[in-house]
Design an enzyme around this catalytic site. Structure first.
Site, PDB file in Angstrom:
ATOM      1  N   TYR A  95      27.727  11.043  44.722  1.00  0.00           N
ATOM      2  CA  TYR A  95      26.945  11.496  45.850  1.00  0.00           C
ATOM      3  C   TYR A  95      25.616  11.178  45.653  1.00  0.00           C
ATOM      4  CZ  TYR A  95      31.015  13.254  48.344  1.00  0.00           C
ATOM      5  OH  TYR A  95      32.222  13.906  48.896  1.00  0.00           O
ATOM      6  N   TYR A  98      35.920  11.498  42.248  1.00  0.00           N
ATOM      7  CA  TYR A  98      35.041  11.974  41.156  1.00  0.00           C
ATOM      8  C   TYR A  98      35.591  13.288  40.710  1.00  0.00           C
ATOM      9  CZ  TYR A  98      33.762  14.654  45.396  1.00  0.00           C
ATOM     10  OH  TYR A  98      33.671  15.605  46.370  1.00  0.00           O
ATOM     11  N   ARG A 100      38.735  14.870  42.389  1.00  0.00           N
ATOM     12  CA  ARG A 100      38.937  14.819  43.725  1.00  0.00           C
ATOM     13  C   ARG A 100      39.479  13.468  44.277  1.00  0.00           C
ATOM     14  NH1 ARG A 100      37.213  17.126  48.235  1.00  0.00           N
ATOM     15  NH2 ARG A 100      39.747  16.798  48.347  1.00  0.00           N
ATOM     16  N   HIS A 117      37.924  10.416  49.685  1.00  0.00           N
ATOM     17  CA  HIS A 117      37.775  10.868  50.707  1.00  0.00           C
ATOM     18  C   HIS A 117      36.702  10.802  51.571  1.00  0.00           C
ATOM     19  CE1 HIS A 117      36.191  14.121  48.239  1.00  0.00           C
ATOM     20  NE2 HIS A 117      35.463  14.305  49.289  1.00  0.00           N
ATOM     21  N   HIS A 149      34.360  12.706  54.669  1.00  0.00           N
ATOM     22  CA  HIS A 149      34.144  14.080  55.043  1.00  0.00           C
ATOM     23  C   HIS A 149      34.095  13.439  56.702  1.00  0.00           C
ATOM     24  CE1 HIS A 149      33.455  16.924  51.808  1.00  0.00           C
ATOM     25  NE2 HIS A 149      33.302  15.776  51.300  1.00  0.00           N
TER      26      HIS A 149
END
Lengths: 272, 198
Positions: free
Chosen positions: A139, A178, A188, A191, A193
């Site tokens: 991110y 990640y 995770r 995905h 959001h």
């Protein structure tokens, strides 16, 4: 206030959970909670789709309410949602690959779907906001310290307004999985959001879209806060070759259904 | 715009049983700021204008620690009870009242909004509809933030009347001498806020 001194907690990627359990222990905890929820439901209890009290997701332990929510009749303000329109976003914001001077790294994808109410009716003029990691699972957030490369040509945030058929369209990059420090070797699933509103404020939803065939599903406590397999399946997009743009991008389709009895509420004509 | 239980029941009956299962909610996660931030998102009204107040507070976890990675949204009527249907809740023009605001908590768990005191229909207690999201919180939480000023209206409110005194306190903001509002939210613990489902 009698509360303790403020101490800012770091997000998951920095904060190891206190016990750092093994994946096996997390799996056992998840299975036990899912079985318990199923038993309670079989006994007639109302169990929410997303379990608030879900200890395998370690950060949730002190952050879930312990009491059942109060069932109330929505009142006027709750029967409406804030109004959004084309003025709220620029067209270019739905293409996350155009926000910088160069092409972002990774697999370019097109993500499309419809926003529906509980009766399958499309919701037009809905703000849809998305955010995600880059292709390497990083991110752009200052607190994300995962040592995967940042991509100077990818921010990972986009938004759009649904059209008259309730459809949204995004062009982006497939996010990578990640690691996070919920337990030993916690990763995770990839995905995106999603945030959207619905026609009443009771329908406001933030959720996550996943990609088909991810081997991490069964291992992930956040994905498994949703207790029923069919509800979890509903968060997984479908690969759609008809959406795949020749020589350009892979196509994924994902519909979102907003909840609530107020899905029946429509503004009377001339209420503006 | 009034909506009684009876009309609502009729409306639902007219639509028939839902045909589509709702999508399940998930946590907002730790890194939402860059996806959800926009200019003046906590300025429901332009600061310091006539009628503008500050609504602020702190969001706490079950250990009494402030939550630095939470997001709260409010949605309220204008002071005369009008519900804004104006587009542009996301792109502020500094004069249209849209009623919607979003605030991320600070490192000390604090949130704040520039807004107005919402009005309500005659005989009803005015409140802000509020939603809380946070890392570690598996799904959204609905709540209300009532204005503290009119004891009679608060006493007549069906939700507040159904609560015991400690629960009731978790839904009613405090008025400061300056006319602002302060309201803390506890996701868990002794002062756990009352959350709602519809």
């Amino acid at each position: 206030m009698t509360d303790s001194q403020p101490t800012a907690a770091a997000p998951e990627t920095l904060l190891a959970s206190a016990d750092m359990p093994s994946q096996r222990q997390i799996n056992d905890e998840m299975a036990a909670i899912h079985a318990d929820a199923e038993a309670r439901e079989a006994a007639g209890a109302e169990v929410p789709r997303t379990l608030y009290d879900f200890a395998p997701y370690r950060s949730s332990i002190l952050r879930h309410p312990t009491k059942n929510p109060r069932l109330v009749d929505p009142e006027t303000i709750e029967l409406f949602s804030p109004a959004f329109g084309q003025r709220d976003v620029a067209m270019i914001e739905s293409d996350l690959t155009l926000q910088h001077t160069g092409e972002p790294q990774g697999e370019r994808i097109t993500v499309t779907g419809r926003v529906l109410d509980s009766w399958g009716r499309p919701l037009a003029n809905q703000l849809v906001e998305i955010w995600q990691a880059n292709a390497a699972g990083r991110y752009i957030h200052q607190r994300d310290q995962h040592p995967a490369p940042l991509d100077p040509n990818f921010t990972g945030a986009g938004r759009t307004i649904t059209n008259d058929n309730g459809e949204y369209f995004f062009t982006t990059i497939k996010p990578g999985p990640y690691p996070w420090k919920n337990h030993i070797n916690a990763w995770r699933p990839a995905h995106i959001h999603f945030s959207l509103f619905g026609s009443g404020f009771t329908q406001r939803i933030i959720t996550q879209m996943y990609f088909p065939g991810d081997p991490l599903f069964a291992l992930d406590p956040i994905y498994n806060t949703i207790r029923r397999q069919k509800d979890r399946d509903a968060l997984i997009s479908t690969y759609d070759h008809d959406l795949t743009v020749p020589e350009f991008s892979m196509g994924y389709r994902w519909d979102i259904v907003v909840d609530g009895p107020d899905a029946t509420w429509f503004e009377p004509e001339g209420a503006h | 715009m009034s909506d009684t239980t009876e009309t609502r029941t009729r409306r639902i009956a007219a639509a028939g049983a839902p045909t589509h299962e709702a999508t399940a909610g998930q946590t907002i996660g730790p890194f939402f700021a860059f996806g959800l931030k926009y200019d003046k998102m906590h300025e429901v009204v332009f600061p310091h204008t006539t009628g503008a107040i500050v609504l602020s507070g702190t969001i706490y976890d079950g250990a009494g620690a402030p939550i630095p990675d939470a997001c709260i949204e409010i949605w309220g009527a204008d002071s005369d009870g009008t519900i804004s249907r104006a587009r542009g809740a996301r792109r502020r023009d500094d004069h249209t009242f849209t009623g919607f605001g979003r605030s991320f908590t600070t490192d000390e768990g604090g949130y704040d909004f520039w807004t107005r005191n919402p009005g309500a229909e005659a005989g009803k207690a005015p409140f802000f509809a509020a939603i809380v999201f946070a890392r570690g919180l598996p799904n959204k939480l609905h709540t209300r933030i009532y204005l503290p000023d009119d004891e009679e209206l608060l006493a007549a409110d069906p939700l507040l009347a159904s609560l015991d005194e400690a629960e009731r306190r978790t839904l009613i903001a405090t008025r400061t001498p300056d006319g602002d509002l302060v309201h803390d939210i506890h996701l868990q613990g002794e002062a756990e806020t009352v959350f709602l489902t519809f």
